[in-house]
Motif scaffolding. Structure first.
Motif, PDB file in Angstrom:
ATOM      1  N   UNK A   2      -0.113   4.286   9.947  1.00 55.67           N
ATOM      2  CA  UNK A   2      -0.081   3.002  10.636  1.00 55.67           C
ATOM      3  C   UNK A   2       1.211   2.298  10.293  1.00 55.67           C
ATOM      4  N   UNK A   3       1.961   1.911  11.312  1.00 57.07           N
ATOM      5  CA  UNK A   3       3.213   1.185  11.138  1.00 57.07           C
ATOM      6  C   UNK A   3       3.037  -0.174  11.799  1.00 57.07           C
ATOM      7  N   UNK A   4       3.242  -1.231  11.028  1.00 59.29           N
ATOM      8  CA  UNK A   4       3.007  -2.585  11.530  1.00 59.29           C
ATOM      9  C   UNK A   4       4.325  -3.315  11.680  1.00 59.29           C
ATOM     10  N   UNK A   5       4.585  -3.832  12.890  1.00 56.78           N
ATOM     11  CA  UNK A   5       5.772  -4.609  13.190  1.00 56.78           C
ATOM     12  C   UNK A   5       5.361  -6.066  13.380  1.00 56.78           C
ATOM     13  N   UNK A   6       6.117  -6.967  12.777  1.00 58.85           N
ATOM     14  CA  UNK A   6       5.840  -8.392  12.921  1.00 58.85           C
ATOM     15  C   UNK A   6       7.138  -9.127  13.248  1.00 58.85           C
ATOM     16  N   UNK A   7       6.992 -10.242  13.971  1.00 59.28           N
ATOM     17  CA  UNK A   7       8.167 -11.042  14.301  1.00 59.28           C
ATOM     18  C   UNK A   7       7.791 -12.515  14.301  1.00 59.28           C
ATOM     19  N   UNK A   8       8.808 -13.357  14.379  1.00 59.76           N
ATOM     20  CA  UNK A   8       8.586 -14.798  14.496  1.00 59.76           C
ATOM     21  C   UNK A   8       7.686 -15.051  15.704  1.00 59.76           C
ATOM     22  N   UNK A   9       6.683 -15.910  15.571  1.00 61.30           N
ATOM     23  CA  UNK A   9       5.764 -16.155  16.693  1.00 61.30           C
ATOM     24  C   UNK A   9       6.461 -16.571  17.984  1.00 61.30           C
ATOM     25  N   UNK A  10       7.596 -17.250  17.874  1.00 58.24           N
ATOM     26  CA  UNK A  10       8.301 -17.703  19.073  1.00 58.24           C
ATOM     27  C   UNK A  10       8.966 -16.559  19.830  1.00 58.24           C
ATOM     28  N   UNK A  11       9.073 -15.380  19.193  1.00 56.60           N
ATOM     29  CA  UNK A  11       9.804 -14.272  19.803  1.00 56.60           C
ATOM     30  C   UNK A  11       8.899 -13.146  20.295  1.00 56.60           C
ATOM     31  N   UNK A  12       7.609 -13.255  20.081  1.00 55.72           N
ATOM     32  CA  UNK A  12       6.721 -12.130  20.353  1.00 55.72           C
ATOM     33  C   UNK A  12       6.764 -11.697  21.815  1.00 55.72           C
ATOM     34  N   UNK A  13       7.007 -12.629  22.733  1.00 54.46           N
ATOM     35  CA  UNK A  13       7.065 -12.281  24.155  1.00 54.46           C
ATOM     36  C   UNK A  13       8.486 -12.058  24.645  1.00 54.46           C
ATOM     37  N   UNK A 130       3.043   4.269  -0.562  1.00 49.68           N
ATOM     38  CA  UNK A 130       3.581   5.586  -0.906  1.00 49.68           C
ATOM     39  C   UNK A 130       4.598   6.116   0.081  1.00 49.68           C
ATOM     40  N   UNK A 131       4.925   5.326   1.113  1.00 45.26           N
ATOM     41  CA  UNK A 131       5.846   5.793   2.147  1.00 45.26           C
ATOM     42  C   UNK A 131       7.081   4.897   2.217  1.00 45.26           C
ATOM     43  N   UNK A 132       8.229   5.540   2.501  1.00 47.36           N
ATOM     44  CA  UNK A 132       9.487   4.832   2.717  1.00 47.36           C
ATOM     45  C   UNK A 132       9.941   5.042   4.153  1.00 47.36           C
ATOM     46  N   UNK A 133      10.861   4.192   4.589  1.00 44.80           N
ATOM     47  CA  UNK A 133      11.360   4.260   5.957  1.00 44.80           C
ATOM     48  C   UNK A 133      12.775   4.803   5.961  1.00 44.80           C
ATOM     49  N   UNK A 153      14.499   2.806   2.917  1.00 44.26           N
ATOM     50  CA  UNK A 153      13.932   1.555   2.407  1.00 44.26           C
ATOM     51  C   UNK A 153      12.463   1.767   2.064  1.00 44.26           C
ATOM     52  N   UNK A 154      12.051   1.285   0.911  1.00 44.52           N
ATOM     53  CA  UNK A 154      10.639   1.354   0.518  1.00 44.52           C
ATOM     54  C   UNK A 154       9.872   0.276   1.275  1.00 44.52           C
ATOM     55  N   UNK A 155       9.585   0.580   2.529  1.00 43.45           N
ATOM     56  CA  UNK A 155       8.999  -0.412   3.430  1.00 43.45           C
ATOM     57  C   UNK A 155       7.510  -0.610   3.225  1.00 43.45           C
ATOM     58  N   UNK A 156       6.896   0.106   2.282  1.00 42.66           N
ATOM     59  CA  UNK A 156       5.526  -0.224   1.902  1.00 42.66           C
ATOM     60  C   UNK A 156       5.506  -1.441   0.988  1.00 42.66           C
ATOM     61  N   UNK A 157       6.657  -1.748   0.373  1.00 41.16           N
ATOM     62  CA  UNK A 157       6.758  -2.884  -0.532  1.00 41.16           C
ATOM     63  C   UNK A 157       7.685  -3.973   0.018  1.00 41.16           C
ATOM     64  N   UNK A 189       8.776   7.429   8.942  1.00 47.15           N
ATOM     65  CA  UNK A 189       8.287   7.350   7.563  1.00 47.15           C
ATOM     66  C   UNK A 189       8.500   8.670   6.837  1.00 47.15           C
ATOM     67  N   UNK A 190       8.807   8.570   5.543  1.00 45.88           N
ATOM     68  CA  UNK A 190       8.922   9.754   4.687  1.00 45.88           C
ATOM     69  C   UNK A 190       8.150   9.478   3.405  1.00 45.88           C
ATOM     70  N   UNK A 191       7.499  10.483   2.843  1.00 49.92           N
ATOM     71  CA  UNK A 191       6.775  10.263   1.582  1.00 49.92           C
ATOM     72  C   UNK A 191       7.746   9.968   0.459  1.00 49.92           C
ATOM     73  N   UNK A 192       7.326   9.115  -0.449  1.00 54.97           N
ATOM     74  CA  UNK A 192       8.185   8.731  -1.562  1.00 54.97           C
ATOM     75  C   UNK A 192       8.482   9.920  -2.470  1.00 54.97           C
ATOM     76  N   UNK A 193       9.717  10.023  -2.898  1.00 56.25           N
ATOM     77  CA  UNK A 193      10.091  11.083  -3.833  1.00 56.25           C
ATOM     78  C   UNK A 193      10.747  12.255  -3.130  1.00 56.25           C
ATOM     79  N   UNK A 194      11.505  13.047  -3.886  1.00 59.20           N
ATOM     80  CA  UNK A 194      12.190  14.201  -3.338  1.00 59.20           C
ATOM     81  C   UNK A 194      11.490  15.489  -3.701  1.00 59.20           C
ATOM     82  N   UNK A 195      12.242  16.580  -3.600  1.00 58.78           N
ATOM     83  CA  UNK A 195      11.685  17.890  -3.913  1.00 58.78           C
ATOM     84  C   UNK A 195      11.429  17.986  -5.420  1.00 58.78           C
ATOM     85  N   UNK A 196      10.260  18.464  -5.796  1.00 60.50           N
ATOM     86  CA  UNK A 196       9.922  18.602  -7.206  1.00 60.50           C
ATOM     87  C   UNK A 196      10.494  19.886  -7.812  1.00 60.50           C
ATOM     88  N   UNK A 197      10.628  20.931  -6.979  1.00 59.27           N
ATOM     89  CA  UNK A 197      11.066  22.221  -7.509  1.00 59.27           C
ATOM     90  C   UNK A 197      11.799  22.989  -6.415  1.00 59.27           C
TER      91      UNK A 197
END
Length: 234
Positions: A2-13, A130-133, A153-157, A189-197
Motif C-alpha cells: 500500500x502506497x499512500x499519497x497525501x497533499x495540501x487539501x487545497x490542491x487535491x483537485x 520496512x520499505x524504502x522508496x 528515501x526511507x519513506x516508511x519513516x 518500493x524496495x525492501x530495506x537493506x542490501x544483499x546479505x551474501x
C-alpha cells in the motif's frame, strides 16, 4: 504494498495524481515498429518494443508527474500556475527550484556553473514499514530534456513532507513547453537493506548442462524468456 499519497487539501483537485508507470508509456514506444529490416542480418529483426526486460523496466513502479506547464526559453524557466491559498505555510508553490552549482562541484554531475534543477514535491509518499522508496529517471526516457538524479528515501519513516527530485537539465537547446503531466520521477518500493551474501562459484556439471540447454533454445528462436520465464504484473 500500500502506497499512500497525501497533499495540501487545497490542491487535491488540482494536482495530477501519481500513476502506475505502465500508464505513462511514451508515444514513441507505442508507435515503434515491432520489427525493422537489418542489413547486417539480412532480414527483419525485433526492435526493443518486443524486448520484455526493456518494456517491463519502463512499466515498473509509479510516476510522479509535473504539476503544470513549464516554458523553457534561452535557459529560463517560467510558468503560469495560480494556486489558491494553501493550508500549509511552508509548502512550495512553484513547480521548480534549483540547487546551486557548488552542491555538485567536484562530481561528474557538475556542468560548469550550471545549477541543478529541483522538481518540487506536492505529494507526500508513505510506504509500509520496512520499505524504502527508490526514485530514478523515468527508465529509457532519453527523450526528456533532463536527467533525474537517483535517490533512496526511507519513506516508511520520512513521509510528513514531500520528497523533492533533483535533476540535471541536459538539453541546452530545448525551447518550448514541458507539459503538465510529464513524468519527472519513476519510483518503486524496495525492501530495506542490501544483499546479505554474495557467492561466486564455478558452474557444476548440472549447471553447465542447464546453460547449454537454455542457450540452445534461445539461439533456435525468439520468445524463450517471454513465454517461459517472464512473470507479467497484473
Amino acid at each position: 504494498m500500500k502506497i499512500t499519497f497525501r497533499c495540501d487539501p487545497s490542491l487535491i483537485e488540482l494536482l495530477p495524481r501519481p500513476v502506475p508507470a505502465k500508464a505513462a508509456l511514451p508515444a514513441w514506444l507505442r508507435e515503434m515498429a515491432p520489427r525493422m529490416p537489418s542489413p547486417v542480418h539480412g532480414r527483419a529483426i525485433r526492435t526493443v518494443k518486443q524486448c520484455p526486460p526493456f518494456v517491463d523496466a519502463m512499466t515498473h513502479g509509479f510516476m510522479i508527474l509535473l504539476p503544470c506547464d513549464v516554458r523553457v526559453a534561452q535557459g529560463r524557466f517560467e510558468w503560469d500556475w495560480p494556486l489558491p491559498p494553501l493550508a500549509l505555510d511552508n509548502h512550495p508553490r512553484a513547480p521548480l527550484s534549483f540547487h546551486v552549482p557548488e552542491q555538485i562541484a567536484g562530481s561528474p554531475l557538475a556542468q560548469g556553473g550550471q545549477s541543478a534543477v529541483k522538481f518540487n514535491s506536492f505529494w507526500t509518499i508513505e510506504l509500509e514499514p520496512g520499505w524504502s522508496l527508490m526514485a530514478v529517471h523515468p527508465v529509457n526516457r532519453l527523450d526528456l530534456p533532463f536527467r533525474l538524479l537517483s535517490g533512496l528515501v526511507d519513506a516508511d519513516r520520512f513521509h510528513e513532507v514531500g520528497i523533492n527530485f533533483p535533476a540535471l537539465w541536459t538539453d541546452e537547446g530545448f525551447e518550448g513547453v514541458l507539459p503538465r503531466g510529464t513524468p519527472i520521477a519513476q519510483c518503486y518500493p524496495v525492501p530495506r537493506g542490501g544483499a546479505d551474501e554474495l557467492i561466486c562459484e564455478p558452474m557444476s556439471d548440472e549447471r553447465q548442462q542447464g546453460y547449454e540447454t537454455l542457450a540452445a533454445k534461445i539461439m533456435a528462436g525468439p520468445g524463450v524468456y517471454r513465454k517461459g520465464f517472464r512473470r507479467k504484473s497484473g
